[in-house]
Design a protein around this motif. Structure first.
Motif, PDB file in Angstrom:
ATOM      1  N   GLN A   1       0.948   4.158  -2.582  1.00  0.00           N
ATOM      2  CA  GLN A   1       0.648   5.594  -2.207  1.00  0.00           C
ATOM      3  C   GLN A   1       1.851   6.436  -2.495  1.00  0.00           C
ATOM      4  O   GLN A   1       1.646   7.819  -2.784  1.00  0.00           O
TER       5      GLN A   1
ATOM      6  N   PRO B   1      -4.687   6.331  -8.656  1.00  0.00           N
ATOM      7  CA  PRO B   1      -5.398   5.733  -7.653  1.00  0.00           C
ATOM      8  C   PRO B   1      -6.473   4.555  -8.063  1.00  0.00           C
ATOM      9  O   PRO B   1      -6.665   3.845  -6.869  1.00  0.00           O
TER      10      PRO B   1
ATOM     11  N   ARG C   1      -4.393   1.529  -7.669  1.00  0.00           N
ATOM     12  CA  ARG C   1      -4.161   1.202  -6.318  1.00  0.00           C
ATOM     13  C   ARG C   1      -5.180   0.616  -5.830  1.00  0.00           C
ATOM     14  O   ARG C   1      -4.924  -0.332  -4.978  1.00  0.00           O
TER      15      ARG C   1
ATOM     16  N   TYR D   1       0.895  -1.258   0.085  1.00  0.00           N
ATOM     17  CA  TYR D   1      -0.022  -0.082  -0.020  1.00  0.00           C
ATOM     18  C   TYR D   1       0.866   1.174  -0.105  1.00  0.00           C
ATOM     19  O   TYR D   1       0.667   2.105  -0.646  1.00  0.00           O
TER      20      TYR D   1
END
Lengths: 490, 40
Positions: free
Chosen positions: A89, A266, A269, A85
Motif C-alpha cells: 500500500q 493496485p 496488490r 499489505y
C-alpha cells in the motif's frame, strides 16, 4: 523414490530449466539481469513477490509451528499479512517511482547512493555488506529446508541432497537472471497455492469435517484451540512484529522496482494479498489438522520424533496417490527455490553493481557486469551451502535472524528516504548501522525484555537514529529536495 | 462436551487477514477509478 514421484519432480525441474534458457537469450545488460528491465506485469510481480517472500517456512515451518502450538501461533501469519499489505500500500508505488527518478537505480544500495547524492559511496558499501551477510544466512536456511525435503522424501543423504538442490537453483538463476527468477517464481507461487489449498482440504475431509477436526484437536490438548493460551504480551507483539520486516526485504521490494508501471500496483496488490492470505490459511490449517491426524495416534504419532516441520510432507505421502504426492513435494521445492533464487540474485547484484562497478571497474561493459553477476550467483550459493552444512539448524531460527536484520537495517531508512524530505545521507547511514547492531546485540541475551523479537527495537532505534542525525545535519541540498518534490507530483 | 475454538480465537483467525483482501479490493477499485479520471 517411486517412478511417478520422480517423473513429477523431473517435469518440474525441466520446466524451471527451460524458463532459465528462454530468458538467457533476453538478458543483454545488468539492468535486465537484476531487474528485468522494469518490464514485470502486475500478476507476475505479485506472485513472484509472494513466492520469494514465503520460503519453505510456508510449507514446513508454519505448519510445524501450528502443529506444536495450535492456534496460539496465528499471530505470526496475522503480523506477516498485515506487514505485506502495508508494504504494497505505502512502499510499492513510491519506491517504483523514486528509484527510476533517482538515476534509474537498479539496486537498493544504488538507490540510497543516488537518493542522497552520496559521493563517499559509504551508503552503497554498508548496505551491500549487510545484504551479502544477511542473505548468506537467509539462503542457507532455504537450503536446509530443501535438503531436509530430499532427505525425508527420498531417503537421500543430507549432504548429497544439499548439493543437488544448490545445483538446480544455480542453473536457472545463473542463466536467466531476474526475468527467469520472476517467471519461475510466478509458476512456483501457483504450485504452492494449489498445494496449500488441496492438503488441508483433503485432510479435514478425511477426519470427517471441520467440526470433527476441532473436536479431535481439543481432545489432544484444549489449549491448542485458544489463540492466547501459553502466550504473553511480549510473545504476541514479537510475532505480530514480523510484519515490520517487509519494509526492508530487498528480495521482495525489488519486485516493486521492477514492475512495468505504477498503474499495475493496485492489481498486483490485490492478486498478491489474495494469494498470501489464502496460502497462509492453508498452512495454518495444515498444521492444525495435523494435530488431530497425527497426535490422535498417541504421543504425537508419526511426528513423535520431533520432526514436526515435516507435517506437510507426511500428509502429502499419506493422503494422496504418488502422482499428486510428487506434485505436492515439488511445491515445497518450489517454495524453497523461489526464495533462494531471488536472494542469490539480489546478492549477486550487490557484488556486480555495488562492489564491482561501484569500486573496481566503474566503466565495465554491460556484458562484463552480467557475467560478474552470474559468477556472484555461484559464489554466494557456495557460501550459503557451507553455512547449511549443519542439518540441525532449524529453518525458523535462521530465517528469524536474517528477517530481523533486513527489516531493521533497511526498513526505517527506506521509509524515511521515501517519505521524509529532510532525511540526510548521515541519517540514513546512522539508521542502517543502528538497526544492524541492535538486531545483533539484542538477540544475545534472551530473558526479560530481551525476549522481545529483535526486529522491534532494531526498527525503532534505527528510525530514531535516522531522524535525530538528519535533524543534527544541514538540510539536504536543492537538487535532492527538488527530486523529492518531483516524485511527490508523479 | 464438544470442544470448540474460543470466541477471541475465531475473531483473530477470521477477521484481520480477510480484511486485508477486502481492503485490497477497495483500493483496487478506487485507484483504478482515479487513474481513469487522470487520463481523461
Amino acid at each position: 523414490m517411486t517412478i511417478p514421484t520422480l517423473v513429477t519432480f523431473l517435469i518440474y525441474l525441466v520446466g524451471m530449466f527451460v524458463i532459465g534458457v528462454i530468458f538467457y537469450k533476453m538478458t543483454n545488460n545488468l539492468s535486465d539481469y537484476v531487474l528485468g528491465g522494469r518490464k514485470l506485469g502486475g500478476a507476475v510481480a505479485a506472485l513472484s513477490a509472494g513466492a520469494s517472500d514465503m520460503s519453505s517456512w510456508l510449507l514446513l515451518g508454519l505448519p510445524g509451528a501450528m502443529y506444536l502450538g495450535g492456534m496460539s501461533e496465528i499471530w505470526l501469519p496475522i503480523g506477516l499479512a498485515t506487514g505485506a499489505y502495508l508494504n504494497w500500500q505505502f512502499m510499492a508505488r513510491r519506491l517504483r517511482l523514486y528509484t527510476e527518478a533517482a538515476g534509474d537505480s537498479i539496486t537498493i544500495p544504488d538507490f540510497l547512493e543516488n537518493r542522497f547524492r552520496d559521493k563517499s559511496k559509504l551508503l552503497r558499501m554498508v548496505s551491500a555488506v549487510f545484504i551479502l551477510i544477511f542473505f548468506a544466512f537467509y539462503a542457507s536456511s532455504g537450503l536446509v529446508g530443501g535438503a531436509t525435503l530430499f532427505q525425508n522424501s527420498f531417503g537421500w543423504d543430507y549432504t548429497t541432497a544439499l548439493w543437488i538442490g544448490v545445483a538446480v537453483i544455480i542453473t536457472y538463476t545463473f542463466l536467466g537472471g531476474f526475468l527467469a527468477v520472476s517467471w519461475t517464481d510466478f509458476f512456483q507461487g501457483i504450485i504452492m497455492f494449489l498445494a496449500l489449498v488441496i492438503v488441508p482440504f483433503v485432510a479435514i475431509s478425511e477426519l470427517g469435517g471441520w467440526r470433527e477436526t476441532i473436536s479431535a484437536v481439543g481432545t489432544v490438548d484444549p489449549s491448542h484451540l485458544d489463540a492466547f493460551a501459553g502466550t504473553s504480551a511480549i510473545g504476541i507483539i514479537s510475532l505480530l512484529a514480523w510484519g515490520l520486516g517487509y519494509f526492508g526485504q530487498p528480495h521482495i521490494i525489488t519486485r516493486f522496482m521492477a514492475i512495468r508501471s505504477e498503474e499495475e500496483i493496485p492489481k498486483a496488490r490485490l492478486i498478491g494479498m489474495t494469494w498470501m492470505v489464502l496460502s497462509l490459511f492453508g498452512a495454518i490449517f495444515t498444521g492444525f489438522v495435523g494435530i488431530a491426524y497425527f497426535s490422535a495416534a498417541g504421543e504425537g504419532g508419526a511426528l513423535a520424533d520431533g520432526s514436526h516441520e515435516t507435517v506437510f510432507i507426511l500428509f502429502s505421502q499419506l493422503l494422496f496417490n504418488e502422482w499428486i504426492s510428487g506434485f505436492l513435494l515439488a511445491a515445497i521445492l518450489a517454495a524453497i527455490m523461489s526464495t533462494i533464487d531471488s536472494q542469490l540474485l539480489v546478492s549477486s547484484s550487490a557484488l556486480a553493481e555495488d562492489f564491482y562497478k561501484g569500486y573496481l571497474r566503474p566503466k565495465a561493459s554491460d556484458l562484463e557486469l552480467v557475467w560478474v553477476g552470474r559468477i556472484g550467483v555461484v559464489a554466494i550459493a557456495l557460501i550459503a551451502t557451507v553455512l547449511a552444512y549443519n542439518p540441525d539448524s532449524t529453518v525458523l531460527e535462521l530465517v528469524q535472524y536474517a528477517w530481523a536484520g533486513f527489516g531493521a537495517v533497511f526498513g526505517p531508512v527506506l521509509l524515511l528516504a521515501l517519505f521524509w524530505r529532510r532525511t540526510t545521507m548521515g541519517g540514513a547511514l546512522a539508521g542502517m548501522l543502528t538497526g544492524g547492531v541492535t538486531v545483533i546485540l539484542w538477540a544475545l541475551p534472551s530473558e526479560g525484555i530481551f525476549a522481545l523479537y529483535e526486529l522491534v527495537p532494531g526498527f525503532i532505534f534505527a528510525g530514531i537514529a535516522v531522524i535525530i542525525v538528519s535533524l543534527m545535519q544541514k538540510p539536504p541540498n536543492k537538487e535532492i529536495t527538488e527530486e523529492f518534490d518531483k516524485v511527490d507530483t508523479m | 462436551m464438544t470442544e470448540t475454538l474460543t470466541a477471541a480465537t475465531w475473531f483473530w483467525l477470521l477477521v484481520p487477514m480477510p480484511i486485508l483482501i477486502i481492503l485490497s479490493c477497495i483500493t483496487f477499485v478506487t485507484e483504478n477509478r482515479k487513474q481513469r479520471r487522470n487520463r481523461s
